[in-house]
Design an enzyme around this catalytic site. Structure first.
Site, mmCIF file in Angstrom:
data_model
loop_
_atom_site.group_PDB
_atom_site.id
_atom_site.type_symbol
_atom_site.label_atom_id
_atom_site.label_comp_id
_atom_site.label_asym_id
_atom_site.label_seq_id
_atom_site.Cartn_x
_atom_site.Cartn_y
_atom_site.Cartn_z
ATOM 1 N N LYS A 132 0.901 -1.447 -0.280
ATOM 2 C CA LYS A 132 0.446 0.092 0.702
ATOM 3 C C LYS A 132 1.028 1.018 0.184
ATOM 4 O O LYS A 132 0.672 2.004 -0.793
ATOM 5 C CB LYS A 132 -1.323 0.083 1.111
ATOM 6 C CG LYS A 132 0.163 -0.006 2.409
ATOM 7 C CD LYS A 132 -1.395 0.067 3.433
ATOM 8 C CE LYS A 132 -1.228 0.374 4.642
ATOM 9 N NZ LYS A 132 -0.128 1.432 5.568
ATOM 10 N N THR A 133 1.775 1.541 0.913
ATOM 11 C CA THR A 133 2.902 2.182 0.925
ATOM 12 C C THR A 133 3.243 2.718 -0.436
ATOM 13 O O THR A 133 3.619 3.552 -1.364
ATOM 14 C CB THR A 133 4.347 2.225 1.897
ATOM 15 O OG1 THR A 133 3.343 1.851 3.322
ATOM 16 C CG2 THR A 133 5.136 3.766 2.263
ATOM 17 N N GLN A 163 -7.701 -4.468 9.497
ATOM 18 C CA GLN A 163 -6.455 -4.480 10.309
ATOM 19 C C GLN A 163 -7.440 -3.229 11.719
ATOM 20 O O GLN A 163 -6.136 -2.530 12.042
ATOM 21 C CB GLN A 163 -5.155 -3.509 9.717
ATOM 22 C CG GLN A 163 -5.217 -5.470 9.227
ATOM 23 C CD GLN A 163 -3.064 -3.933 8.654
ATOM 24 O OE1 GLN A 163 -2.223 -4.294 8.962
ATOM 25 N NE2 GLN A 163 -3.066 -4.179 7.176
ATOM 26 N N ARG A 178 2.239 -10.356 10.978
ATOM 27 C CA ARG A 178 3.800 -9.389 10.836
ATOM 28 C C ARG A 178 5.054 -10.291 10.549
ATOM 29 O O ARG A 178 5.523 -10.080 9.965
ATOM 30 C CB ARG A 178 3.843 -8.720 12.762
ATOM 31 C CG ARG A 178 2.994 -8.026 12.552
ATOM 32 C CD ARG A 178 3.141 -6.868 11.980
ATOM 33 N NE ARG A 178 1.264 -6.962 11.348
ATOM 34 C CZ ARG A 178 1.110 -6.156 10.180
ATOM 35 N NH1 ARG A 178 2.235 -5.639 9.164
ATOM 36 N NH2 ARG A 178 0.212 -6.863 9.406
ATOM 37 N N ASP A 221 -3.695 7.547 4.289
ATOM 38 C CA ASP A 221 -2.906 5.894 4.989
ATOM 39 C C ASP A 221 -4.114 5.536 5.642
ATOM 40 O O ASP A 221 -4.659 6.188 6.841
ATOM 41 C CB ASP A 221 -1.501 6.097 5.148
ATOM 42 C CG ASP A 221 -1.140 5.189 5.176
ATOM 43 O OD1 ASP A 221 -1.453 3.831 4.686
ATOM 44 O OD2 ASP A 221 0.631 5.137 5.458
ATOM 45 N N GLU A 222 -3.972 4.147 6.064
ATOM 46 C CA GLU A 222 -4.896 4.078 7.763
ATOM 47 C C GLU A 222 -6.216 4.691 7.100
ATOM 48 O O GLU A 222 -5.843 4.591 8.862
ATOM 49 C CB GLU A 222 -3.412 3.926 8.493
ATOM 50 C CG GLU A 222 -1.884 3.177 8.440
ATOM 51 C CD GLU A 222 -1.681 1.273 8.410
ATOM 52 O OE1 GLU A 222 -3.686 1.077 8.139
ATOM 53 O OE2 GLU A 222 -1.456 1.400 8.972
#
Length: 661
Positions: A29-30, A243, A594, A212-213
């Site tokens: 995504k980044t 998330q 993770r 973002d997020e």
């Protein structure tokens, strides 16, 4: 663009309206956000100053800024806004301070200062009660509820009293020319809602927004996004409903649910290819999260091969669990010739770290702990920061009181009490009141003299801080207050030395930051409350990472040990009681995803609660991951709940009976 997958390319190029990118864990995504910023500048002709990318942490903003800088390869990104919601709020408020009745150098109070003000207003010495009050007022502010509305909807005496304190608190902050963190969102929202000309100005300035997020936004942040986006609605929101783990601090999944309602022409693109984890890890994560009600269906997949089975270890108690994890980690590292930094030990709550730390120290294994005391929470840092805040804004009464008291400058508490009474009567700040003739008549000359001396010292520094290099002014400040000598009188030599080193580190960092950004000390000091931690270069430290699941979000590690996966811990008993099981499941999902190459789960069959050793059982989440890719170790594995296990065992018995027949 050639190395991006089709969905990533589509997300970058889509500009026909509002866009929601549903980005699964490890799906890049980044990269999509940074590549889209470059695409907007290089291919669409947008000026960098007309683009804003909004993140949730300073670390994420720095990383994004660095990536964009590399992609632009030397071409100018001047004016590009990549910042947190709160930093964007500060930028807007400093520029439009006059419109809200503030001066541009207003102070940003940290949580501890705000807590002290609230305790004073509530007339309470009960810290727990003051924290509950702080949480309640923060919740109201995040939901954009004004004091009058809070009073009108109060359901009981306690809420009515909290609303009363909320009103006094708001007035007090304004008198101090100060804001708290919640104001950095709430005040810009109010500004844009009530002043059409300013709303149009900011909509024209920030012509494309990337968030973002997005799943972590609260009501205030969503309102700010909508006001900035306006009718044009030129934005890309990137998020993942699986998330969303910050409901306890105001994040609202309803914002994700509400996007299609508020923007009927919203385009949805899913990023489901994971570039981080092996297929087994993703299969377990998908199976677990399938037990939650879904806003949008998605299923992560990977081309990184099946990978190792996931291990689940049952341990007799938490001490044996900690020992077992450390021994397995060392053996695994020796076998695979890895670095300590390849490993993370994750847990639901900080209390679980103690036993693990003890065994890591015993084995001389280097480790780093997330979520310890913030650098900016240390007393010595807060002392120096108080001076910096006072230089930037002499109306900042909490900063005045701390600065004049640490170190003590001959100004006693009785003098401060008289000063406070006089300032209150005259509606002045403490600093301004100290210089009035009316105050001089209320105290003895020996009381007034050190106070005026302190005020003159601050004014001299203030003049220098507005024009001279930050580093030299900071040196003058520390010398002028003899802070190093004072520390030596407060603590034994070793502690005093450590505290002085912290102060020097702060000053070196601030001086460097001001120099790099071409700012004076006054300008650099105004942003100090927004910085959550010093930008230390720790990326190359070869140490095991210990972290809560909340703090680990956004990170990745080759090998993850997830401990305490048991009922009452994960899911947490309070979350179960409050019907927040789905958020706990998302927390487990974050922990699983993770891991890049291997995942090791463990739980204790007995756990210390107070003075008692209580029986505990494996978390239901282990059973929900499916047994096919799990390898169980230890005596308690039969007790692991398994939704499909009963039916599978019955089918297996029937098959055996059929073969026997």
């Amino acid at each position: 663009m050639s190395v991006l997958n089709p969905q990533q390319r589509e997300a970058i190029r889509y500009l026909d309206g509002p866009l929601l990118v549903l980005a699964g864990a490890g799906s890049g995504k980044t990269r999509v956000i940074t590549e889209k910023i470059v695409y907007l500048i290089e291919s669409c002709g947008l000026q960098p100053r007309n683009i804003a990318a909004i993140t949730f942490t300073n670390k994420a903003a720095r990383e994004m800024q660095q990536r964009v800088g590399k992609l632009l390869a030397g071409r100018s990104a001047a004016g590009l806004v990549i910042s947190t919601f709160h930093a964007l709020g500060v930028r807007m408020l400093r520029e439009e301070a006059k419109a809200i009745g503030y001066k541009p150098a207003f102070s940003i109070l940290d949580s501890a200062d705000c807590l002290a003000i609230l305790a004073e207003l509530a007339g309470s010495v009960d810290k727990a009660a003051a924290r509950r009050l702080q949480w309640q007022i923060s919740s109201w502010k995040s939901a954009l509820v004004l004091p009058a509305e809070a009073a009108g909807t109060a359901g009981n005496d306690s809420e009515a009293r909290a609303a009363q304190v909320y009103a006094s608190y708001t007035t007090t902050l304004r008198a101090y020319q100060a804001v708290d963190f919640d104001d950095l969102i709430a005040l810009p929202v109010r500004l844009l809602e009530t002043q059409p000309a300013l709303r149009e100005k900011w909509q024209n300035r920030l012509r494309y927004l990337l968030i973002d997020e997005y799943q972590d936004t609260n009501a205030g942040q969503y309102a700010l996004l909508r006001l900035l986006a306006g009718q044009r609605a030129a934005f890309t929101a990137v998020g993942d409903d699986d998330q969303s783990i910050y409901g306890w601090r105001g994040a609202d999944l309803a914002n994700l649910r509400g996007l299609p309602r508020d923007y009927p022409n919203l385009k949805l693109i899913k990023l489901e290819q994971n570039y981080r984890s092996t297929a087994r890890i993703l299969k377990a994560a998908n199976a677990l999260i399938a037990n939650n009600e879904k806003l949008f269906d998605k299923s992560l997949w990977s081309e990184l091969g099946p990978g190792d089975p996931i291990t689940v270890s049952a341990c007799p108690d938490q001490a044996r669990e900690a020992e077992s994890v450390v021994m397995k980690l060392q053996a695994h590292r020796f076998e695979h010739r890895g670095r300590f930094s390849d490993y993370a030990i994750l847990y639901r709550g900080n209390f679980q770290a103690r036993a693990v730390e003890q065994f890591l120290r015993n084995q001389r294994v280097p480790y780093r702990l997330s979520g310890g005391q913030s650098f900016f929470d240390k007393a010595e840092i807060r002392d120096v920061a108080a001076y910096l805040r006072l230089l930037a804004n002499t109306d900042d009464d909490p900063a005045f009181i701390r600065a004049v008291s640490a170190p003590r400058r001959g100004v006693g508490s009785s003098t401060l009490q008289v000063l406070g009474e006089y300032a209150g009567e005259r509606h002045l700040s403490l600093f301004t009141a100290a210089f009035e003739q009316g105050f001089a008549q209320r105290v003895q000359p020996r009381q007034l003299s050190p106070l005026l001396e302190f005020g003159d010292f601050v004014r001299r520094l203030q003049q220098r801080a507005g024009r001279e290099p930050a580093a030299s002014v900071l040196d003058e400040l520390l010398t002028g207050i003899a802070y190093e000598d004072w520390l030596r009188t407060q603590d034994e030599a070793r502690t005093a030395r450590t505290r002085w080193e912290n102060v020097r580190e702060l000053c070196d960092w601030l001086g460097r930051k001001a120099d790099e950004e071409g700012k004076t000390l006054l300008e650099a000091a105004q942003g100090i409350a927004l910085v959550s931690m010093i930008e230390k270069d720790e990326v190359d430290a070869d140490a095991v990472q210990l972290s809560t699941l909340h703090a680990a979000k956004g990170l990745e590690f080759k090998h993850v040990f997830l401990i305490g996966v048991e009922e009452g811990v994960l899911p947490h008993r309070e979350a179960q009681a409050e019907n927040r099981l789905e958020e706990e499941r998302r927390l487990m999902y974050v922990g699983i995803t993770r891991a890049q190459r291997s995942l090791h789960l463990s739980y204790a069959e007995k756990r210390q609660q107070g003075r008692q050793l209580m029986a505990s059982e494996a978390s239901r989440f282990i059973g929900e991951m499916g047994r096919e890719d799990l390898r169980f170790v230890g005596g308690g594995s039969d007790g692991v709940p398994d939704k499909a296990g009963g039916a599978q065992r019955l089918a297996a018995i029937r098959a055996m009976l059929g073969r026997a027949g």
